[in-house]
Structure formats: structure tokens, C-alpha cells
Design a protein around this motif. Structure first.
Motif, short mmCIF file in Angstrom:
data_model
loop_
_atom_site.label_atom_id
_atom_site.label_comp_id
_atom_site.label_asym_id
_atom_site.label_seq_id
_atom_site.Cartn_x
_atom_site.Cartn_y
_atom_site.Cartn_z
N SER A 27 0.87 -1.01 0.03
CA SER A 27 -0.14 -0.09 -0.02
C SER A 27 0.78 1.16 0.22
O SER A 27 2.05 1.24 0.45
N PHE A 28 0.25 2.30 -0.52
CA PHE A 28 1.26 3.32 -0.56
C PHE A 28 0.19 4.64 -0.47
O PHE A 28 -0.12 5.53 -1.50
N PRO A 29 -0.40 5.02 0.77
CA PRO A 29 -1.33 6.28 1.01
C PRO A 29 -0.75 7.34 0.69
O PRO A 29 0.48 7.63 1.11
N VAL A 30 -1.63 8.30 0.01
CA VAL A 30 -1.14 9.52 -0.36
C VAL A 30 -2.37 10.54 0.06
O VAL A 30 -3.20 10.31 -0.61
N LYS A 31 -1.95 11.54 0.79
CA LYS A 31 -3.06 12.56 1.23
C LYS A 31 -3.28 13.44 0.21
O LYS A 31 -2.35 14.01 -0.08
N ILE A 32 -4.38 13.63 -0.25
CA ILE A 32 -4.94 14.54 -1.31
C ILE A 32 -5.69 15.55 -0.84
O ILE A 32 -6.78 15.60 -1.05
N LYS A 33 -4.88 16.65 -0.21
CA LYS A 33 -5.97 17.61 0.19
C LYS A 33 -5.03 19.14 0.46
O LYS A 33 -4.13 19.31 0.89
N PRO A 34 -5.51 20.01 -0.78
CA PRO A 34 -4.45 21.04 -0.88
C PRO A 34 -4.78 21.95 0.48
O PRO A 34 -6.09 21.91 1.18
N GLU A 281 10.20 2.30 -7.79
CA GLU A 281 9.01 1.46 -8.39
C GLU A 281 7.83 1.47 -7.45
O GLU A 281 6.76 1.19 -8.23
N THR A 282 7.75 1.66 -6.26
CA THR A 282 6.41 1.64 -5.53
C THR A 282 5.68 2.73 -6.13
O THR A 282 4.44 2.79 -6.16
N VAL A 283 6.27 3.79 -6.35
CA VAL A 283 5.62 5.02 -6.61
C VAL A 283 5.17 5.00 -8.31
O VAL A 283 3.89 5.16 -8.43
N ARG A 284 6.14 4.18 -8.87
CA ARG A 284 5.38 3.98 -10.24
C ARG A 284 4.13 3.16 -10.20
O ARG A 284 3.29 3.25 -11.12
N THR A 285 3.99 2.06 -9.37
CA THR A 285 3.05 1.45 -9.35
C THR A 285 1.80 1.83 -8.80
O THR A 285 0.61 1.72 -9.21
N HIS A 286 1.85 2.67 -7.73
CA HIS A 286 0.76 3.20 -6.90
C HIS A 286 0.03 4.57 -7.24
O HIS A 286 -1.03 4.97 -7.40
N VAL A 287 1.16 5.32 -7.83
CA VAL A 287 0.57 6.83 -7.99
C VAL A 287 1.29 7.21 -9.27
O VAL A 287 2.09 8.36 -9.53
N PRO A 288 1.30 6.44 -10.26
CA PRO A 288 1.95 6.91 -11.62
C PRO A 288 1.70 8.44 -12.26
O PRO A 288 2.26 8.91 -12.88
N ASP A 289 0.42 8.60 -12.00
CA ASP A 289 -0.16 9.97 -12.47
C ASP A 289 0.63 11.18 -11.78
O ASP A 289 0.57 12.30 -12.23
N GLN A 290 0.96 10.99 -10.54
CA GLN A 290 1.74 12.03 -9.88
C GLN A 290 3.26 11.97 -9.98
O GLN A 290 3.96 13.02 -9.76
N LEU A 291 3.82 11.05 -10.53
CA LEU A 291 5.37 11.05 -10.91
C LEU A 291 5.54 11.81 -12.28
O LEU A 291 5.07 11.17 -13.36
N LYS A 292 6.37 12.67 -12.22
CA LYS A 292 6.91 13.43 -13.40
C LYS A 292 8.13 13.31 -13.72
O LYS A 292 9.10 13.47 -12.74
N THR A 293 8.53 12.43 -14.85
CA THR A 293 9.76 12.28 -15.42
C THR A 293 10.20 13.16 -16.68
O THR A 293 9.15 13.08 -17.41
N LYS A 294 11.20 13.39 -16.84
CA LYS A 294 11.71 14.48 -18.07
C LYS A 294 12.98 14.11 -18.24
O LYS A 294 13.94 14.73 -17.41
N PRO A 295 13.53 14.00 -19.58
CA PRO A 295 15.11 13.77 -19.70
C PRO A 295 15.36 15.46 -19.45
O PRO A 295 14.83 16.60 -19.68
N SER A 296 16.53 15.69 -18.72
CA SER A 296 17.14 17.15 -18.40
C SER A 296 18.07 17.49 -18.97
O SER A 296 19.16 16.51 -19.31
#
Length: 551
Positions: A27-34, A281-296
Motif C-alpha cells: 500500500s502507498f497512501p497519499v493524502k490529497i488535500k490542498p 518502483e512503488t511510486v510507479r505502481t501506486h501513483v503513476p499519474d503523480q510521478l513526473k519524469t523528463k530528460p533533463s
């Protein structure tokens, strides 16, 4: 900590970095509250790596300081979210036919945070201050294209002879020594920011502090609690205040990436500076939409202090250490974020440039190791006389992991005895700059503009943060020649020749070309990845959904 890892130890270390290793969880809980302010605007809470050493735009070093300076100051030129240049403090500009004179028309509605107009002389003062040796700017050489800058930096001319003129209250002229194709991009760098001179003269070094700082950017510096947070608030007098989407920005200096991730999960951060390797890998599995990767537009490398032993007169030893590093293992087993093994110095994402490559780039690693052992022996080292060397790195788990693996590679291939030295950011920068105690140091460079010169200049003998101490008159001459050439293949050829010379001398060891990896909450809108990772908080907004439950 002296590192003496066996081959089994290396295997265990690499296994701990793979999928299912340390940090994995079902499990990978992430609180989504601005956090929303009373006026309806949101708060952007950002992890920012190390504590900035200073917020003096002409003295600051490193990404953490640059992130904040971009918010509180505005240069002549700014950048769109994708990294392309756009008008900043200058609403327009003209370039002379010979491309050596730039005339900027300033915005007449731009004011300092004390209400005073931002004038052309404020920009001229800032540019002169950067090149003035009394300022001690390690980035002063970045302004070398401007007329007389090099002579001023060397102490041969007075700062007021710099090729900048306030033609009138809102018109600034900058004269270059030669056409410089990347000049507009260079003007996004903090060394070119204006300063309100009366504040500097009244407060001295303390002009950067809340209550003293007079700035011209989209945000005001409201609070700076060392080792805790830096708080910015939207500047109501900013010329484009109506389009500033975030009301407050909170920067948190968090060097431990695992701690940063936990705070992100707990809802205390909306944006992380990076992602810890074990949990990628956990991040990629559970919150892929929140992970931002970009060649720098960046490289990760090891610098070798060539001003002192054991590297000063030993190119064979420098090359041996480079060849003994298995770059493919590092990017596939350690970083695992789509990084590219580096066999050149200039990143491949630089536009319109095909760089030089290390002579052994296409050699299988087994052959590299064999040649490395031969070079090691030629340098006078072996089983009965092993090299003992220190690797210095600033506090970050990823740097420690990479240093440990490289240390074990050097030991297993060559028999090198390595000690890892972990230092806090400010101490690390000082030691690398002074070159008194450093032998090997980890480093990274993010380009200041999209041109090979921003990487090659780092090893010019006169550049203020040439931590390796590399000094090659032929290399300097090639860069000086390229700096006076217009864009085109002929200039690229000169730069390529310089890069080949640098790679042959091995004062630095390119390890990989980076990708930016960050986590951003879904209610943070406006993100467009750009290769330089230059982000302006004013371009974002907080848009919570009507129903935003925690995940």
C-alpha cells in the motif's frame, strides 16, 4: 567510512535497489488535500533539497537557491513553462545587424516591492556587481560575452567600464564582444538579475533577509527560518499580478529524500524535489499519474582534483578510474529512472549538437576493465601499492548509494581503497571550491541555457566553480574562439574539438545524463516539463476537485 565491499557485497547492494527491495510496500497512501487561503488562492508546498547558502542572486549557488530566486526576482528575460524564452522585465528588445548590441525596452509598470519603478540602471547595477571582483561571484564568468567583462573579472578594468548603458530610465543597452547565439537564454540566469541599490548599500550582506529584501518578482520573501522553511507570498504590485496563480509558496529544505516522500504522503508537501531510489518502483505502481519524469539538460559526474596528488600528474590513473565504472549497471540497477550512461560531456538533449565521445565508449566493459588495470599499473599502483582515495558527496541518499557502488567497482576491478565522506551542502561546496582537501567529488550540472557552451565552460580555467581545477591553455583557447563565433556548424566543430580534448584529459568522469523525477499532487495545475527544470511558481495554480479524498 572506509568502503571495502566484496563482490557479494555489491550484489546485495544492487539487489536492495531493485524492485521488491527496501522501501517496497503493498500500500502507498497519499493524502490529497490542498491548502487554500482565505482569498481562494492556493499554497504550493515544495521540497527543495539543501538549505540555500544565500539568496543574493549574484552569489548564490545550486538549484535550491535558484528555485527561490526565480520567484522573487525577475530578469530581463523569463521563460515559459516549456523552457522557451519570453519577455520578463523587458517587454521587448532589438538586436543590431552585427548581433553585438542588444537594446531592451523595460516595462514601465514594473516596480520594486517598495513601490519604486524598476529602472534600466537597476539592471546595469546588477550586471556590474556580478563581474566586480569585490562581489566574489563564482558565476561571474557567465557574463564573459559582455564587452570588457573578462578584463573586469581579472581586475584589469573598473566595473563601470562594462558594456552596459542605461540609455534612459526604461531603456538598457548591452554590448557584446562578439555575436553570442545563446545570449538571450543566458539572461534568465540569476547573475543578470537587477538589484535595488539603496537596499544593498543600507543592509550590506543582510539585504537578502525578510524585511530588508527589496525584490521585483512575482513573490515577496516573507519568512526564512533556517533548516525549516522559506515562505513567499504573492506580490500584489507585480506587473502581472492578475495572472499569478499561487498565493503563497513554501519551500522546505529536506535533504533526506525518504523523509521528503513521507511528508508528501502525509499531505505536508505538494511537490517533491526528487524521488528516493528504493521507492521509485512503488511510486510507479501506486501513483503513476503523480510521478513526473523528463530528460533533463544535466549531467552527473565525478570530479577529480587535478591540482593535487594523486591526480595532478597522472592521466593514466584518471582514465583507469573512469574505465572501471560500469555505467550501464548504475543506470539500470541504481538510478532506474531512464537515465542515459554518459560517454560524452555535453548531454545529448542539447539542440543541434553532436558531441565528442570517450575513445572507449563502444568497448565492452570486460575490455574496459582489462585496460583500466593496465593503466592503473602504468600509474604505479597495484596489489602491493593500492590507491587510497576519498569520495566526497553532499548529503543525499542517492549520492551515497552511487558513491558506494562506484567505490566497490574501483575496489573489485583495481583494488582501490575508498573512503566515503558525506558533507552538508555548504561545507561540500566550500571544500570543492577551495580544492584543498578534495580528491574525488560527486557533482552534477544543469545547463543554464540550451547550448554546449554552458557545459564546456564549467572546465574553463577561469570559471569560478571549476572544482576539478582543470587548466589547459589549448582547451581555453578553443572555448574563447567559440565564444566569439556566431551559431552554425563551424562553431559546433570548435566546441566538439574542445569536448574531445576534455574527455581525453579525464579531469572529470561523466557517469550519466539525468532525468528529473518529482512527485506533484493532482490538484497542482500548470506543469509542463522542461529540460532545464526551470519552474516559476506564478505559472501554477491549485485547483482542488469538488471531492478530494485521500488515497
Amino acid at each position: 567510512m572506509r568502503v571495502l565491499l566484496t563482490a557479494l557485497g555489491v550484489g546485495l547492494l544492487l539487489a536492495g535497489c531493485g524492485q521488491g527491495g527496501s522501501g517496497e510496500s503493498d500500500s502507498f497512501p497519499v493524502k490529497i488535500k490542498p491548502e487554500i487561503l482565505d482569498d481562494g488562492t492556493g499554497v504550493l508546498r515544495k521540497g527543495n533539497g539543501a538549505e540555500p547558502g544565500t539568496l543574493d542572486p549574484h552569489k548564490a549557488q545550486g538549484v535550491p537557491a535558484a528555485n527561490i530566486l526565480r520567484d522573487i526576482y525577475e530578469g530581463l528575460i523569463s521563460e515559459e513553462p516549456d523552457g522557451t524564452i519570453e519577455p520578463g522585465g523587458a517587454e521587448s528588445w532589438e538586436i543590431s545587424e552585427d548581433r553585438k548590441t542588444y537594446t531592451f525596452k523595460l516595462r514601465e509598470d514594473a516596480v520594486w516591492s517598495n513601490g519604486e519603478p524598476v529602472r534600466a540602471e537597476d539592471y546595469a547595477y546588477g550586471l556590474r556587481r556580478t563581474v566586480d571582483p569585490a562581489t566574489g561571484s563564482v558565476y561571474a564568468s557567465i557574463l564573459a560575452p559582455i564587452e570588457n567583462a573578462e578584463a573586469i573579472i581579472a581586475g584589469d578594468k573598473a566595473p563601470d567600464t562594462l558594456g552596459v548603458t542605461a540609455v534612459d530610465e526604461f531603456t538598457l543597452e548591452i554590448r557584446l564582444k562578439a555575436p553570442t547565439p545563446y545570449f538571450l537564454g543566458l539572461l534568465t540566469h540569476s547573475t543578470t538579475y537587477p538589484l535595488y541599490r539603496p537596499a544593498v548599500e543600507e543592509h550590506g550582506d543582510q539585504f537578502t533577509q525578510p524585511g530588508n529584501a527589496v525584490t521585483n518578482g512575482a513573490y515577496l520573501l516573507k519568512e526564512w527560518v533556517v533548516a525549516s522553511e522559506i515562505v513567499l507570498e504573492a506580490n500584489p504590485d507585480y506587473w502581472d499580478a492578475d495572472n499569478v496563480g499561487v498565493g503563497r509558496v513554501e519551500y522546505y529544505p529536506i535533504e533526506n529524500t525518504s523523509s521528503e516522500l513521507k511528508r508528501y504522503q502525509a499531505g505536508e508537501l505538494d511537490w517533491t524535489g526528487s524521488v528516493p531510489i528504493p521507492q521509485l518502483e512503488t511510486v510507479r505502481t501506486h501513483v503513476p499519474d503523480q510521478l513526473k519524469t523528463k530528460p533533463s539538460l544535466s549531467n552527473y559526474y565525478y570530479g577529480l582534483n587535478v591540482t593535487r596528488e594523486p591526480f595532478r600528474d597522472s592521466p593514466e590513473l584518471r582514465q583507469a578510474l573512469s574505465m572501471a565504472i560500469d555505467r550501464e549497471v548504475i543506470v539500470e540497477k541504481i538510478t532506474r529512472g531512464n537515465e542515459i550512461p554518459a560517454y560524452q560531456w555535453v548531454p545529448p538533449v542539447v539542440s543541434d549538437y553532436q558531441g565528442a565521445r570517450l575513445a572507449y565508449a563502444d568497448m565492452p566493459q570486460e575490455q574496459r576493465n582489462a585496460r583500466a588495470r593496465e593503466l592503473y599499473a602504468e600509474a604505479g599502483y597495484g596489489e602491493d601499492n593500492p590507491l587510497t582515495v576519498e569520495i566526497r558527496y553532499n548529503t543525499l541518499e542517492a549520492h551515497k548509494k552511487i558513491a558506494s557502488v562506484i567505490a566497490s567497482m574501483w575496489q573489485n576491478v583495481l583494488g582501490v581503497d575508498v573512503e566515503l565522506v558525506n558533507e552538508e551542502w555548504k561545507v561540500f561546496l566550500q571544500n570543492v571550491s577551495e580544492r584543498r582537501v578534495t580528491e574525488v567529488f560527486r557533482a552534477g550540472w544543469v545547463g543554464d541555457y540550451d547550448d554546449p557552451y554552458t557545459f564546456l565552460e564549467l572546465l574553463h580555467s577561469d570559471f569560478g566553480i571549476n572544482g576539478a581545477g582543470y587548466s589547459n591553455p589549448e582547451y581555453d583557447a578553443l572555448l574563447n574562439k567559440a565564444s566569439r563565433m556566431p551559431g552554425g556548424e563551424q562553431r559546433q566543430s570548435v566546441l566538439r574539438e574542445a569536448e574531445a580534448m576534455l574527455l581525453a584529459d579525464h579531469p572529470v568522469i561523466p557517469v550519466f545524463f539525468g532525468t528529473s523525477k518529482t512527485l506533484i499532487k493532482p490538484y497542482v495545475k500548470g506543469y509542463v516539463g522542461n529540460p532545464m527544470s526551470h519552474y516559476y511558481s506564478k505559472d501554477f495554480r491549485i485547483e482542488p476537485a469538488d471531492d478530494s479524498p485521500a488515497q
